[in-house]
Design an enzyme around this catalytic site. Structure first.
Site, PDB file in Angstrom:
ATOM      1  N   LYS A 217       0.834  -1.212   0.000  1.00  0.00           N
ATOM      2  CA  LYS A 217       0.000   0.000   0.000  1.00  0.00           C
ATOM      3  C   LYS A 217       0.864   1.256   0.000  1.00  0.00           C
ATOM      4  O   LYS A 217       0.647   2.173  -0.787  1.00  0.00           O
ATOM      5  CB  LYS A 217      -0.940   0.002   1.198  1.00  0.00           C
ATOM      6  CG  LYS A 217      -1.894   1.203   1.215  1.00  0.00           C
ATOM      7  CD  LYS A 217      -2.739   1.257   2.486  1.00  0.00           C
ATOM      8  CE  LYS A 217      -3.783   0.186   2.520  1.00  0.00           C
ATOM      9  NZ  LYS A 217      -4.732   0.362   3.651  1.00  0.00           N
ATOM     10  N   GLU A 223      10.244  -5.643   3.837  1.00  0.00           N
ATOM     11  CA  GLU A 223      10.440  -6.936   3.197  1.00  0.00           C
ATOM     12  C   GLU A 223      10.014  -6.898   1.730  1.00  0.00           C
ATOM     13  O   GLU A 223      10.730  -7.381   0.840  1.00  0.00           O
ATOM     14  CB  GLU A 223       9.639  -8.022   3.936  1.00  0.00           C
ATOM     15  CG  GLU A 223      10.065  -8.261   5.373  1.00  0.00           C
ATOM     16  CD  GLU A 223       9.286  -7.422   6.374  1.00  0.00           C
ATOM     17  OE1 GLU A 223       9.278  -7.801   7.554  1.00  0.00           O
ATOM     18  OE2 GLU A 223       8.676  -6.394   5.966  1.00  0.00           O
ATOM     19  N   GLY A 278      -5.042  -5.310   5.835  1.00  0.00           N
ATOM     20  CA  GLY A 278      -4.307  -6.234   4.980  1.00  0.00           C
ATOM     21  C   GLY A 278      -4.857  -7.646   4.988  1.00  0.00           C
ATOM     22  O   GLY A 278      -4.980  -8.293   3.941  1.00  0.00           O
ATOM     23  N   ARG A 279      -5.213  -8.141   6.166  1.00  0.00           N
ATOM     24  CA  ARG A 279      -5.686  -9.525   6.266  1.00  0.00           C
ATOM     25  C   ARG A 279      -7.116  -9.678   5.768  1.00  0.00           C
ATOM     26  O   ARG A 279      -7.631 -10.790   5.710  1.00  0.00           O
ATOM     27  CB  ARG A 279      -5.565 -10.007   7.705  1.00  0.00           C
ATOM     28  CG  ARG A 279      -6.299  -9.158   8.733  1.00  0.00           C
ATOM     29  CD  ARG A 279      -5.853  -9.527  10.146  1.00  0.00           C
ATOM     30  NE  ARG A 279      -6.439  -8.678  11.172  1.00  0.00           N
ATOM     31  CZ  ARG A 279      -5.977  -7.481  11.526  1.00  0.00           C
ATOM     32  NH1 ARG A 279      -4.932  -6.974  10.901  1.00  0.00           N
ATOM     33  NH2 ARG A 279      -6.547  -6.791  12.499  1.00  0.00           N
ATOM     34  N   GLU A 364      -3.952 -12.188  14.212  1.00  0.00           N
ATOM     35  CA  GLU A 364      -3.617 -10.766  14.131  1.00  0.00           C
ATOM     36  C   GLU A 364      -4.830  -9.924  14.520  1.00  0.00           C
ATOM     37  O   GLU A 364      -4.689  -8.822  15.047  1.00  0.00           O
ATOM     38  CB  GLU A 364      -3.147 -10.407  12.718  1.00  0.00           C
ATOM     39  CG  GLU A 364      -2.525  -9.023  12.623  1.00  0.00           C
ATOM     40  CD  GLU A 364      -1.804  -8.782  11.318  1.00  0.00           C
ATOM     41  OE1 GLU A 364      -0.577  -9.015  11.257  1.00  0.00           O
ATOM     42  OE2 GLU A 364      -2.471  -8.379  10.342  1.00  0.00           O
ATOM     43  N   HIS A 395      -2.113 -38.798  10.110  1.00  0.00           N
ATOM     44  CA  HIS A 395      -0.916 -39.622  10.253  1.00  0.00           C
ATOM     45  C   HIS A 395       0.215 -38.865  10.936  1.00  0.00           C
ATOM     46  O   HIS A 395       1.372 -39.292  10.880  1.00  0.00           O
ATOM     47  CB  HIS A 395      -0.478 -40.133   8.879  1.00  0.00           C
ATOM     48  CG  HIS A 395      -1.465 -41.075   8.262  1.00  0.00           C
ATOM     49  ND1 HIS A 395      -1.368 -42.444   8.401  1.00  0.00           N
ATOM     50  CD2 HIS A 395      -2.589 -40.844   7.553  1.00  0.00           C
ATOM     51  CE1 HIS A 395      -2.387 -43.022   7.779  1.00  0.00           C
ATOM     52  NE2 HIS A 395      -3.143 -42.070   7.252  1.00  0.00           N
ATOM     53  N   LYS A 515       9.445  -4.846  13.973  1.00  0.00           N
ATOM     54  CA  LYS A 515       9.852  -4.301  12.681  1.00  0.00           C
ATOM     55  C   LYS A 515      10.739  -3.078  12.873  1.00  0.00           C
ATOM     56  O   LYS A 515      11.749  -2.908  12.173  1.00  0.00           O
ATOM     57  CB  LYS A 515       8.612  -3.944  11.860  1.00  0.00           C
ATOM     58  CG  LYS A 515       7.834  -5.149  11.370  1.00  0.00           C
ATOM     59  CD  LYS A 515       6.456  -4.791  10.867  1.00  0.00           C
ATOM     60  CE  LYS A 515       6.482  -3.938   9.650  1.00  0.00           C
ATOM     61  NZ  LYS A 515       5.129  -3.716   9.087  1.00  0.00           N
TER      62      LYS A 515
END
Length: 548
Positions: A217, A223, A278-279, A364, A395, A515
């Site tokens: 954005k 990152e 964002g999520r 979050e 399993h 961050k």
């Protein structure tokens, strides 16, 4: 609509002082000792009476440690918490994200063109569809081959570069809807700042056939922009012309200045809004890679599924409302049984990334330790979500769920129709969905084990206590529309829990500190700065630098 941050709506009484909460505490003491075997024996019709449906979604919640009274009390808790008022405030565009003074309108991302949803007196739906239309025009050009790369070749590989919601949503949606994708195109996703992620994603690729979507954005996320500049360098090494960037890079951003500075034509910049977290953004321009993969028409079907579940959440009575029921069951186990995790087990290989997607959506959102008014909570919030597709998990970790010492309520997600009918594969798959729910609920007694002729010393090891709760969500078929409904189901379940816990489900201040410190420590690592740190961090930095 609102022009300023609204005061929290709904209940002002602390959660633990609400009458329904106190009633649930007393009720829990009655329910906790009881076994599902007993509850089913007392209520023969329980399997159909404790179920709810919406369109092709059928939710069986009968295998939970509840009675009708439990559900009534949980619904009363939702009412006393102001769930309907909070829900209506969200759909009305009020700024219910109070710590950031923002509206919360992911529901506007999938609203039909004719719907009106206002923020500060302005209908935002036309803006949403303007972006969707531009995305569709671009996607059609790339998919048809009309969009050509710098050397005149068509695009064969699309790489989405983002992190968090700009990665987890798109990669989950691509994997979930791969069946519907344009198979002559390949889609990859780079999120980790670890150089290995980029190196492996681009290994063997030709830059003149590759398109990068840079999803940030602000166009400043550390990152994402580190990977974006590496992608730029990689492309230029092969193509050798700065003008090539405009043909091989597009942006999902709102920062036109930085986008242009990077070399991307701002005509190929697709924006979104501060009322989209964002999520919650996979159905916005962040979903450009999804639209490129499955096409605008199928993307529209996914949006229609989102909207259908939005309307169900907005209008259905709480006792028949799938997101509300699921959210309240989570509160029941989290706050009364002390169960801290939730297992998410989709019995469909295409949904292999769905648990990872839900981890961000849920943790979050509701991993908060203070209420909307800033008071420290004195109860548990934010369940831990985890999982893998069935039958693989059976399993590995199912052993702990069946016979371990931790209570892990679980969601089993199955589909009536498979997209890939091969022999009896689907029957075996679905047999496991139903068998696991039955085994977890009812277990196997010592008497049953003994009746099988098991040696006495082995009997305790083969006993299954049961009484492990599950929800089973049965869906007709995995389609773009059903995926939209499935994601929205969990979005609104998260919202329901956040309202009950009296927290802000739409900020995420908890990701900021680490961050910021990382940015500072970069200077320590390259020797340009010498920051003060605790003795452990200082020693680790020294050890790292000493071994470079």
């Amino acid at each position: 609509m609102s022009t300023a941050a609204a005061a929290p709506v709904g209940a002002k009484t602390p959660l633990t002082q609400l009458p329904a909460w106190k009633a649930l505490q007393a009720h829990y003491r009655q329910i906790e000792p009881r076994h599902l075997r007993e509850l089913f024996a007392e209520q023969p019709g329980r399997g159909t009476e404790l179920a709810a449906s919406f369109e092709d979604f059928y939710l069986d919640y009968s295998k939970h440690r509840i009675t009708g009274e439990t559900l009534d009390l949980l619904l009363e808790l939702a009412e006393q918490s102001g769930l309907t008022e909070h829900r209506d405030a969200m759909f009305a565009g009020e700024r219910i994200n109070t710590t950031e003074g923002r509206a919360v309108l992911h529901v506007a991302l999938r609203a039909p063109r004719e719907q009106v949803i206002e923020v500060d007196g302005k209908n935002v739906v036309p803006e949403v569809h303007e972006v969707l239309d531009r995305m569709a025009e671009f996607a059609n050009r790339v998919r048809s081959g009309a969009w050509k790369g710098h050397t005149g070749k068509r695009i064969k590989t699309v790489i989405n570069v983002g992190i968090g919601g700009s990665d987890l949503g798109p990669v989950m949606a691509y994997e979930a809807l791969r069946f519907y994708s344009q198979r002559e195109m390949e889609f990859k996703f780079v999120s980790n700042v670890d150089g290995t992620d980029f190196a492996e994603a681009t290994y063997g690729l030709s830059a003149d056939e590759t398109l990068f979507i840079i999803s940030s954005k602000t166009f400043t996320t550390l990152e994402t922009m580190t990977n974006a500049h590496t992608a730029r360098d990689w492309a230029l090494q092969q193509l050798g012309d700065e003008k090539a960037i405009a043909k091989h890079f597009v942006a999902v951003s709102t920062n036109a200045g930085e986008v242009a500075k990077f070399g991307i034509d701002t005509a190929n910049m697709f924006g979104f809004w501060d009322w989209v977290g964002g999520r919650y953004s996979m159905d916005s321009a962040i979903g450009l890679s999804t639209m490129l993969a499955i096409g605008p028409e199928q993307f529209g079907e996914m949006l229609a599924g989102f909207h259908a579940m939005d309307e169900h959440f907005r209008t259905a009575p709480l006792g028949q409302n799938l997101p509300v029921i699921m959210g309240l069951l989570g509160v029941w186990y989290n706050n009364f049984f002390g169960a801290q995790t939730v297992g998410i087990f989709p019995y469909d290989q295409y949904l292999k990334r769905f648990p990872a997607y839900l981890q961000q959506l849920t943790m979050e959102s509701n991993g908060k330790h203070v209420t909307l008014s800033g008071d420290t909570v004195n109860y548990q919030t934010g369940q831990i979500f985890w999982g893998e597709p069935g039958t693989n998990g059976q399993h590995s970790f199912y052993q702990l769920i069946h016979q371990g010492t931790k209570l892990i309520p679980s969601d089993l997600i199955g589909f009536v129709e498979t997209l890939n009918p091969l022999g009896k594969h689907h029957e075996y798959l679905m047999a496991n969905v139903f068998a696991q729910g039955e085994a977890l609920a009812f277990g196997k007694t010592a008497e049953q084990v003994e009746a099988e002729g098991t040696k006495p010393e082995i009997v305790p090891h083969r006993v299954f206590e049961g009484n492990r709760p599950t929800s089973t969500l049965l869906i007709q078929k995995l389609t773009p529309r059903s995926l939209g409904k499935l994601v929205a189901l969990y979005e609104h379940s998260v919202f329901t829990q956040g309202v009950v816990w009296q927290i802000d489900s739409f900020d995420q201040w908890g990701v900021e500190l680490g961050k910021k410190l990382a940015v500072d420590i970069i200077g320590d690592l390259d020797g340009s700065k010498h920051n003060q740190h605790d003795s452990s961090t200082a020693a680790l930095i020294a050890n790292y630098r000493g071994r470079e």
